[in-house]
Structure formats: C-alpha cells, structure tokens
Design an enzyme around this catalytic site. Structure first.
Site, PDB file in Angstrom:
ATOM      1  N   LYS A 279       0.819  -1.207   0.000  1.00 50.53           N
ATOM      2  CA  LYS A 279       0.000   0.000   0.000  1.00 50.53           C
ATOM      3  C   LYS A 279       0.857   1.262   0.000  1.00 50.53           C
ATOM      4  O   LYS A 279       2.057   1.237   0.219  1.00 50.53           O
ATOM      5  CB  LYS A 279      -0.984  -0.041   1.164  1.00 50.53           C
ATOM      6  CG  LYS A 279      -2.039  -1.128   0.930  1.00 50.53           C
ATOM      7  CD  LYS A 279      -3.201  -1.074   1.861  1.00 50.53           C
ATOM      8  CE  LYS A 279      -4.250  -2.107   1.413  1.00 50.53           C
ATOM      9  NZ  LYS A 279      -5.383  -2.184   2.352  1.00 50.53           N
ATOM     10  N   ARG A 314      -2.934 -10.575   4.748  1.00 49.77           N
ATOM     11  CA  ARG A 314      -3.354 -10.647   3.340  1.00 49.77           C
ATOM     12  C   ARG A 314      -2.245 -10.009   2.507  1.00 49.77           C
ATOM     13  O   ARG A 314      -1.991  -8.812   2.641  1.00 49.77           O
ATOM     14  CB  ARG A 314      -4.682  -9.919   3.171  1.00 49.77           C
ATOM     15  CG  ARG A 314      -5.270  -9.934   1.767  1.00 49.77           C
ATOM     16  CD  ARG A 314      -6.606  -9.193   1.744  1.00 49.77           C
ATOM     17  NE  ARG A 314      -7.203  -9.197   0.423  1.00 49.77           N
ATOM     18  CZ  ARG A 314      -6.947  -8.298  -0.520  1.00 49.77           C
ATOM     19  NH1 ARG A 314      -6.094  -7.312  -0.286  1.00 49.77           N
ATOM     20  NH2 ARG A 314      -7.552  -8.375  -1.707  1.00 49.77           N
TER      21      ARG A 314
END
Length: 339
Positions: A279, A314
């Site tokens: 991210k 994840r």
C-alpha cells in the site's frame, strides 16, 4: 467515558509465570494499555482488566472452516481485475487465475482471496454482472483443482452468492457490511465465515480528506458495532474476522496509529486480518514509488502484525512473507523443527 484495553503482546522465549496467552495463539502478555478518549494512556496489570474484556482477549479463536486461528496464516491476494493498483490484469481469466493461485499455495498461502472489483483509491464501482463474470469462473477453476479455502472479496450479495456457489467459503467485505444490506442476510443464510473491514468512504472518494477524532478508537467502535449487529443476526463471533482497513480512508499517520496498537482489536474477541501489502504508505516511508517494489516493506509490516497476534495477513508476496515468518518464528523461539 468509555474504557478500552489493549494487550501488550510479547513473543520472548522467556515467559514469566502467570503470563496470559493472547487469543489462544503465540503471543503472551502480562500488562495492558488502558485507553480513554481525551486522556493519556496508562499501562496496568492484566489482572486489573474487567473479566469480560480479559476473557475476550484470551479466548482461543476457533477455526474458520478448516483454517486454524491458533497459528499465523497467510492469505494470498488474487486480483482478477484489469485495474488493481499492484497487478491489474495479470491474473484475469480462469487459466491465469488458477496458475497464480497454484503458485501462491505452493509458496505457503493457506487461503486465497479472490477479488473482481478494484478498491484502490479512485476506483469506480463495477457492475455486479461484470464482477461475477470475473470472479465466479476463477473460483470454480481453483476449487476444482486445488484443495485451498477461497475467500470472495466483494461488497455485493449477488457476487458473493455466485462465488459461494462455485466453492468460496468466506465473504470478505471491505465496506464492513454497510454497502449492500442483502449481503449480511446471505451470510446468515449460508452460515459462512465473514471478514468485517473498516473504511471511511468508498474507494472512489476515500482518500480525499479522511478525518478522525481518534482513528484507533473510532475504528474500534465501528468494528465493535458491526460485530454486535452481525452476532445479533446469528453469525457466531468466532466466525467473524475483523480488519482495521489499512489505507481505506486513512492518511499515513492514521495507518501508523492503527498498526502501532493493532493488538487492541483482540478485545473484540474475534480473529484479526491485516491487509497492508504494497500500500501507498509503504511506498512513501520505504521510498518505493512503484507497487511491485514494496515487497520488503510489506513483509516488515506483516511480521509486526504477527508480533501483535494478528491471525491472518493478506499479501501479494506470499513466498517472501512465508520465508520471513518461518525465520521469525525460529529466532523468536530459538527452535527449528524442519527437516
């Protein structure tokens, strides 16, 4: 004034007598952080925590399907969209989706999360029929060949229904069951495990100007309310994963505040899923402007999640995360039981 209690997790090989096990897992604790809005945090003995909160912190988490929650688990990301921020288009279609799922399972993924709608900042909503066309054939291909639990990453009941019909076992909703009222009804009817994530706004607008009074406690309160609502409908608490939603309507400082005190969410009595892989904040802090350059930073964040007792991470980089996890476990305990 509401009181919040965060276990201070430890993984040291030297465990003092009387230490408590966090969530039935691999971390232990003797002290907690007492948090209140508008007041400085205070570290207190775990024995001074209210009994119901301590019970939620220490209760062994049940399996989700056949996936154990008493050991770290790696969820491999399988985006079957043309526009995902990291690997858009690379795994579209049953053949390519199955091939990548096989690679991730061989590398150590214990479950695969299939998504057909990009949730990157600025992404537009995808019509349900297009999302089904992307995800259902891939899930069918995987479930027919690989013995791996599959999660469907969707906000929509019709998409989840098609995925469950093709072999998915878990519904992962990035809206935290606020987007489509029919989705929670479906999950109750099918008696499937779910993941409830926090997001401020939708993907198209969420990074415009996110604001919080106290991001840690605001996210906790949202998840607590959603878990209460869902358990009231009949979904067992031990079948609900909670995800603080790193990067979903959050600035860098918001993400860091959540990560630094991630263990607070054990007080909900649910297993924790952490999704921070590749991210934007990792790129900013780690000087990695391109998403595919953020593997090392993503692994570092995943390990910190495990160090705070998060049961599932994840990730895009399954092999790297698995290798790091194995080394972290070995050097933490001073033991190796492999071949």
């Amino acid at each position: 004034m509401t009181d919040y209690f965060r276990a201070l997790p430890q993984t040291d090989a030297a465990r003092p007598e009387g230490a408590l096990v966090l969530a039935g897992g691999w971390c232990w604790f003797t002290h907690v952080e007492h948090l209140r809005r508008g007041a400085p945090p205070e570290v207190i003995s775990a024995r001074d925590v209210p009994e119901d909160v301590l019970a939620a912190m220490t209760a062994t988490r049940s399996k989700l399907g056949r996936v154990r929650m008493d050991r770290p688990q790696i969820m491999g990301i399988l985006n079957v969209t043309p526009d995902s921020f990291s690997d858009g288009g690379a795994h579209v279609g049953p053949a390519r989706g199955l091939a990548h799922a096989r690679v991730m399972v061989d590398a150590g993924a214990s479950l695969i999360d299939v998504g057909g709608e990009s949730t990157r900042p600025g992404a537009m909503e995808v019509p349900p029929e297009a999302e089904i066309a992307r995800t259902a054939p891939v899930i069918a291909a995987i479930s027919n060949v690989l013995q791996v639990p599959i999660s469907i990453d969707t906000r929509k009941a019709v998409v989840a229904r098609a995925a469950l019909d093709e072999g998915a076992f878990l519904v992962n909703d990035v809206s935290g069951f606020t987007f489509d009222p029919a989705l929670k009804t479906l999950c109750v009817e099918r008696a499937v495990p779910i993941c409830v994530m926090h997001a401020q706004g939708d993907p198209e607008t969420m990074q415009g100007d996110p604001r919080y009074d106290d991001v840690l406690l605001d996210v906790y309160d949202f998840l607590a309310a959603q878990v209460s609502m869902l358990t009231g409908l009949g979904i067992p608490r031990d079948q609900i994963l909670v995800d603080p939603g790193i990067g979903f309507g959050k600035r860098i400082e918001h993400n860091l505040a959540l990560l630094a005190r991630l263990s607070l969410f054990h007080s909900l009595g649910c297993p924790i899923l952490l999704g921070a892989s590749r991210k934007g904040f990792i790129g900013k802090i780690g000087n990695a402007p391109e998403a595919d350059q953020r593997g090392p930073g993503s692994v570092a964040v995943a390990l910190e999640g495990f160090a705070q007792g998060a049961q599932v991470v994840r990730v895009h980089d399954v092999a790297e995360t698995r290798q790091a996890l194995q080394l972290w476990q070995a050097v933490t305990t001073g033991e190796y039981h492999g071949a």
